[in-house]
Design an enzyme around this catalytic site. Structure first.
Site, PDB file in Angstrom:
ATOM      1  N   GLN A  73      14.966 -16.754  10.908  1.00 51.63           N
ATOM      2  CA  GLN A  73      13.590 -16.282  10.736  1.00 51.63           C
ATOM      3  C   GLN A  73      12.612 -17.444  10.562  1.00 51.63           C
ATOM      4  O   GLN A  73      11.566 -17.304   9.914  1.00 51.63           O
ATOM      5  CB  GLN A  73      13.510 -15.317   9.547  1.00 51.63           C
ATOM      6  N   SER A  74      12.922 -18.580  11.147  1.00 52.17           N
ATOM      7  CA  SER A  74      12.072 -19.764  10.985  1.00 52.17           C
ATOM      8  C   SER A  74      10.670 -19.553  11.556  1.00 52.17           C
ATOM      9  O   SER A  74      10.498 -19.197  12.732  1.00 52.17           O
ATOM     10  CB  SER A  74      12.736 -20.941  11.706  1.00 52.17           C
TER      11      SER A  74
END
Ligand code: PLP
Length: 329
Positions: A73-74
């Site tokens: 989920q960067s």
């Protein structure tokens, strides 16, 4: 201060707004917010500023492809995919799950949150596990090089001196907005944001203090990382400053279950900002730092005459990730 090559992408200056209802409900210092969640590149965030410089460097090097790595989920990876699309470069993201469960990382998880956006933005996604991320990043880079794709490697979180320099100029931008504050509080992880801010504070004469709330590192590790990066960034910008660990302010009391593990504190902060001010925080970074801020206010860390700026670094797309569905419901 030297100027560096820079692309014009971000919507700057980002606004600074008072948070009167949140300040009143906490009964502590006056709180302001700087809206780097509104930098304008594919839902914004602090990486947009860094990427203006990193992408200029990539272009100057004749890159055709950018490669970076991060958690599934960067926000950094999502913004890298967006800026690559914007300038017509390829983008390869090496992504890993935050929990190193022994499970094979062969299957792409359901597309949600930032991962869905990476996909929409046309990034090629390579899955790995956290312990093997460096080895895989190197392998992917070599393969792209061998294929003639002229890859350029952007570090984790965009945190090298070129990326951190963006936050030195962000400090200059904030000071020009003429809102006097005693403290600047924000989430700190790979350290580029904090390194840039502390250098900007010294170079441009900020009188207050710069307090990073650690997202995932110990006080010692993060102080050392920020001091070293700030010194290297000063060197890049031609300024004769050095920074020592003991002058970097870090609070690591809120790391909880570690990176990406959202608990009741983050939930309280997300709720308070949403319900008192109509503002969206994220579960990983700003929720954690805002909970630190709220808790420090309750503990009387700030006097009620002090003024505090919460620097919003973005991240709200992760609110729509499958990973946080149960936590938010
Ligand atoms: C990357 C990120 C941070 C941390 O910034 P660093 O420069 O890596 O310390 C904070 N907030 C959000 C939303 C981020 O994506």
């Amino acid at each position: 201060m030297k100027l560096l090559p820079r692309l014009k992408v971000a919507h700057l200056p980002t606004p600074v707004e008072p948070l009167p209802r949140l300040s009143a409900s906490l009964g502590g210092p006056k709180i302001w917010i700087k809206r780097d969640d509104q930098t304008g590149l594919a839902l914004g965030g602090n990486k947009t500023r860094k990427l203006e410089f990193l992408m200029a460097e990539a272009q100057a090097n004749g890159a055709k492809t950018v490669i970076t790595a991060g958690a599934m989920q960067s926000n950094h990876c999502r913004q890298t995919a967006a800026i690559a699309a914007r300038f017509g470069l390829g983008c390869i993201l090496v992504l890993y799950p935050v929990d190193d469960s022994g499970a094979a990382a062969d299957d792409l998880p359901p597309l949600s949150g930032n991962l869905l956006l990476d996909h929409l933005l046309g990034a090629e996604i390579v899955l790995t596990r956290r312990p093997e991320r460096d080895a895989n990043l190197e392998r992917v880079f070599q393969a792209a090089w061998d294929a003639g794709r002229r890859p350029y490697l952007i570090p984790y979180g965009g945190s090298n001196p070129t990326g951190a320099a963006a936050y030195t100029f962000a400090m200059q931008e904030f000071l020009a907005q003429n809102i006097a504050v005693d403290w600047i509080v924000f989430p700190s992880s790979s350290g580029g944001t904090q390194a840039g801010l502390v250098l900007g504070a010294r170079a441009f004469g900020f009188q207050g203090r710069v307090l990073g709330i650690s997202v995932d590192e110990t006080v010692e590790t993060l102080k050392a990382r920020v001091a070293s990066l700030a010194t290297q960034t000063a060197d890049l910008l031609g300024e004769p400053f050095t920074f020592h660990d003991d002058e970097i302010l870090v609070n690591a009391d809120y790391v909880g279950g570690g990176y990406g593990v959202a608990g009741p504190g983050e939930r309280e902060a997300v709720d308070q900002f949403a319900r008192q001010e109509g503002l969206l925080l994220d579960p990983v970074y700003t929720g954690r730092a805002a909970y630190g801020l709220i808790d420090l206010v309750r503990k009387g860390f700030f006097t009620s005459e002090e003024r505090v700026l919460f620097w919003h670094t973005g991240g709200a797309p992760a609110l729509f990730a499958d990973r946080y569905r149960d936590w938010l419901s």
